[in-house]
Design a protein around this motif. Structure first.
Motif, PDB file in Angstrom:
ATOM      1  N   ALA A  39      82.427  56.028  12.580  1.00  0.00           N
ATOM      2  CA  ALA A  39      82.116  54.614  12.784  1.00  0.00           C
ATOM      3  C   ALA A  39      83.165  53.912  13.610  1.00  0.00           C
ATOM      4  O   ALA A  39      82.884  52.958  14.318  1.00  0.00           O
ATOM      5  CB  ALA A  39      81.969  53.916  11.428  1.00  0.00           C
ATOM      6  N   GLY A  40      84.401  54.355  13.506  1.00  0.00           N
ATOM      7  CA  GLY A  40      85.473  53.716  14.241  1.00  0.00           C
ATOM      8  C   GLY A  40      85.792  54.373  15.563  1.00  0.00           C
ATOM      9  O   GLY A  40      86.836  54.112  16.136  1.00  0.00           O
ATOM     10  N   HIS A  41      84.937  55.270  16.026  1.00  0.00           N
ATOM     11  CA  HIS A  41      85.186  55.975  17.274  1.00  0.00           C
ATOM     12  C   HIS A  41      85.167  54.985  18.428  1.00  0.00           C
ATOM     13  O   HIS A  41      84.192  54.253  18.608  1.00  0.00           O
ATOM     14  CB  HIS A  41      84.127  57.052  17.479  1.00  0.00           C
ATOM     15  N   PRO A  42      86.210  54.939  19.228  1.00  0.00           N
ATOM     16  CA  PRO A  42      86.289  53.910  20.282  1.00  0.00           C
ATOM     17  C   PRO A  42      85.177  54.011  21.318  1.00  0.00           C
ATOM     18  O   PRO A  42      84.671  52.999  21.781  1.00  0.00           O
ATOM     19  CB  PRO A  42      87.674  54.139  20.899  1.00  0.00           C
TER      20      PRO A  42
ATOM     21  N   GLN B 226      82.006  52.622  19.817  1.00  0.00           N
ATOM     22  CA  GLN B 226      82.093  51.165  19.759  1.00  0.00           C
ATOM     23  C   GLN B 226      81.884  50.535  21.133  1.00  0.00           C
ATOM     24  O   GLN B 226      81.190  49.522  21.283  1.00  0.00           O
ATOM     25  CB  GLN B 226      83.450  50.746  19.184  1.00  0.00           C
ATOM     26  N   LEU B 227      82.502  51.131  22.153  1.00  0.00           N
ATOM     27  CA  LEU B 227      82.369  50.598  23.505  1.00  0.00           C
ATOM     28  C   LEU B 227      80.928  50.682  23.989  1.00  0.00           C
ATOM     29  O   LEU B 227      80.393  49.724  24.568  1.00  0.00           O
ATOM     30  CB  LEU B 227      83.298  51.353  24.452  1.00  0.00           C
TER      31      LEU B 227
ATOM     32  N   LEU C 222      78.206  50.810  22.173  1.00  0.00           N
ATOM     33  CA  LEU C 222      77.405  49.846  21.420  1.00  0.00           C
ATOM     34  C   LEU C 222      77.603  48.440  21.969  1.00  0.00           C
ATOM     35  O   LEU C 222      76.636  47.681  22.148  1.00  0.00           O
ATOM     36  CB  LEU C 222      77.784  49.895  19.937  1.00  0.00           C
ATOM     37  N   ALA C 223      78.854  48.078  22.245  1.00  0.00           N
ATOM     38  CA  ALA C 223      79.140  46.744  22.773  1.00  0.00           C
ATOM     39  C   ALA C 223      78.460  46.534  24.125  1.00  0.00           C
ATOM     40  O   ALA C 223      77.871  45.478  24.388  1.00  0.00           O
ATOM     41  CB  ALA C 223      80.649  46.548  22.900  1.00  0.00           C
TER      42      ALA C 223
ATOM     43  N   ALA D 176      81.701  43.979  14.111  1.00  0.00           N
ATOM     44  CA  ALA D 176      81.087  45.298  14.249  1.00  0.00           C
ATOM     45  C   ALA D 176      80.552  45.523  15.655  1.00  0.00           C
ATOM     46  O   ALA D 176      80.680  46.616  16.209  1.00  0.00           O
ATOM     47  CB  ALA D 176      79.965  45.456  13.221  1.00  0.00           C
ATOM     48  N   LEU D 177      79.942  44.491  16.241  1.00  0.00           N
ATOM     49  CA  LEU D 177      79.338  44.648  17.568  1.00  0.00           C
ATOM     50  C   LEU D 177      80.358  44.568  18.690  1.00  0.00           C
ATOM     51  O   LEU D 177      80.255  45.316  19.679  1.00  0.00           O
ATOM     52  CB  LEU D 177      78.262  43.577  17.764  1.00  0.00           C
TER      53      LEU D 177
ATOM     54  N   PRO E 124      84.206  44.508  18.476  1.00  0.00           N
ATOM     55  CA  PRO E 124      85.511  44.482  17.802  1.00  0.00           C
ATOM     56  C   PRO E 124      86.648  44.216  18.779  1.00  0.00           C
ATOM     57  O   PRO E 124      86.538  44.479  19.987  1.00  0.00           O
ATOM     58  CB  PRO E 124      85.622  45.893  17.200  1.00  0.00           C
TER      59      PRO E 124
ATOM     60  N   ILE F 235      88.054  46.932  21.390  1.00  0.00           N
ATOM     61  CA  ILE F 235      87.429  47.323  22.661  1.00  0.00           C
ATOM     62  C   ILE F 235      87.565  46.253  23.739  1.00  0.00           C
ATOM     63  O   ILE F 235      87.151  46.474  24.875  1.00  0.00           O
ATOM     64  CB  ILE F 235      85.932  47.640  22.458  1.00  0.00           C
TER      65      ILE F 235
END
Length: 485
Positions: free
Chosen positions: A47-50, A53-54, A56-57, A105-106, A108, A111
């Motif tokens: 879940a915290g994988h950069p 996250q990037l 998803l953003a 979450a979306l 963070p 990122i």
């Protein structure tokens, strides 16, 4: 035959479910039960994988900007208005205030530096394409009108912005920022006209090929060149540590521009003229290398990377396969992917909750009034003074008041340099959004009034001609009588 195909299809579905879906479900159940604490740690790590996250953003930003842009086009606004609003909505002004956990979450904080890098690359490419699309031939034959309107619409807002900055300095300037740097940046931010957004508005309203459209685009070309040069000057003043440093930075920037204009452009023009199209098409991606190198050079000089990208677009040869390749490839990538990231990044830095009391909203209104009066009224007065009718002059003023994305670029530069505080940045973003949103509706209304004014004037001019034509036979008879005598 049909029944046989149906049986085979059902058999394939059954085999797939039994030998693919069922083993996958069993594996998930077994791994979930046996994972224990290690499984929880693995989930947390995933879940915290950069990269996740990037990605998803980016997906959230592009979807939000496309939806908001579509909604704005439905009500007659340019898409950029919706994209700016989408960026503000995704930031602390709305999503961060209403649903902090969802915002974290979306989008963070971890990122944000990566989003900023992608956004800056997108802005560099956008500014290059802006320079590439500038049709400097528009200036020919319209010099007096274009120069007067464009320079008046820069000088007057700049002066008003400096005066406003002097009054607002004690309240809104960041600590450690001198009055000169603060006043210069506010002055430049008041002077901007967004050429790409203006061109889109003219196309959407059907005024692109009209006389007023050509006049406004001509003024905006000069305005854009002057504005980017002013920004380079202001950045040089802000970043240099002494007067000698300012002069050195400006001298280097002038030398760089002269190198592009008088050495690189003739060489590129000669090479493009002598090289066959298939070879140019293969080498077209190298143009992006030139953009990045020019941007790097001016960033190193100290006048920001955007100035180098803009100058390279300005001197790039037109009417060749490389230019077409850039429009077909770099333009789509920039507008669809990278610019929405810039909007989101700007929105994350725009915090309407900073405007907590009535006095700050009053200041926001003052900034908007100064910006609109300075740009709209000055451009209209200048156009009227060189012979435009009052409705057309007002229409030119309204169109020149469009700020759009170019304003956001300048404001982000000021925030990055620490010249603008988050509060004044937020106020100026609101000013850019409102002044851009008011452009298209007012321009359409004024265009209708100008058309009616032109038609009424034409009918008034035709009446004496009709009266004279009716009087002509009598006059002719009198003339004939005199001749006979």
């Amino acid at each position: 035959m049909v029944r046989t195909k149906q049986r085979l299809g059902l058999r394939a579905v059954g085999v797939y479910g039994l030998l693919v879906v069922l083993p996958v479900l069993i594996s998930v159940v077994l791994l979930t039960r046996e994972g224990g604490a290690g499984g929880g740690a693995t989930k947390a790590a995933a879940a915290g994988h950069p990269l996740a996250q990037l990605l998803l953003a980016i997906a959230v930003v592009i979807a939000a900007c496309r939806l908001a842009g579509w909604l704005m086009r439905r009500i007659g606004q340019p898409a950029v208005v919706g994209e700016i609003i989408a960026g503000v909505v995704l930031g602390p002004s709305l999503l961060g205030a209403v649903w902090p956990a969802g915002a974290a979450a979306l989008l963070p904080d971890a990122i944000l530096p990566q989003l900023n890098v992608l956004a800056q690359v997108g802005v560099v490419l956008f500014v290059f394409l802006t320079g590439l699309e500038l049709n400097t031939r528009l200036i020919r034959g319209r010099g007096h009108l274009a120069v007067v309107v464009s320079h008046v619409s820069i000088a007057v807002p700049f002066v008003l912005g400096v005066l406003l900055a002097i009054v607002a300095y004690a309240k809104f300037a960041p600590e450690g920022v001198g009055p000169l740097a603060f006043a210069l940046f506010i002055g430049v931010s008041m002077s901007i006209t967004a050429l790409p957004v203006l061109a889109r508005i003219l196309k959407d309203t059907g005024m692109f090929h009209s006389r007023v459209g050509v006049v406004v685009l001509t003024c905006a070309v000069i305005d854009d060149v002057t504005a980017w040069s002013l920004l380079a000057l202001v950045v040089a003043v802000v970043t240099a540590s002494s007067l000698v440093g300012v002069l050195l930075t400006l001298g280097s920037a002038v030398a760089f521009a002269a190198l592009l204009l008088y050495a690189i452009r003739p060489l590129m023009t000669l090479y493009f003229a002598r090289t066959p199209d298939p070879t140019l098409r293969r080498l077209a991606p190298l143009a992006l290398v030139g953009v990045l190198l020019c941007a790097m050079a001016t960033e190193w000089i100290g006048v920001h990377a955007m100035f180098g990208a803009f100058m390279f677009g300005l001197v790039f040869p037109r009417g060749n396969v490389v230019e077409r390749w850039l429009h077909q490839n770099a333009s789509g990538l920039t507008t669809v992917l990278m610019l929405p990231l810039f909007f989101a990044y700007s929105g994350l830095r725009t915090n309407l909750t900073l405007l907590a009391d009535a006095s700050q909203w009053l200041w926001c209104a003052v900034i908007l009034v100064v910006a609109v009066v300075g740009k709209l009224v000055s451009a209209a007065v200048a156009a009227r003074s060189v012979g435009e009718s009052l409705p057309r002059a007002l229409q030119i003023g309204v169109l020149m008041n469009c700020r759009g994305l170019t304003e956001l670029i300048v404001l982000n530069v000021g925030l990055d340099l620490g010249v603008l505080s988050p509060t004044i940045f937020t106020m100026l973003v609101l000013m850019a959004l409102i002044s851009t949103a008011m452009t298209a509706p007012l321009a359409v209304v004024l265009d209708k009034r100008a058309s009616r004014h032109k038609a009424a004037l034409a009918s008034v001019q035709q009446q004496p001609a009709v009266a004279m034509s009716r009087a002509t036979p009598a006059g002719a008879e009198e003339h004939d009588a005199v001749t006979d005598r």
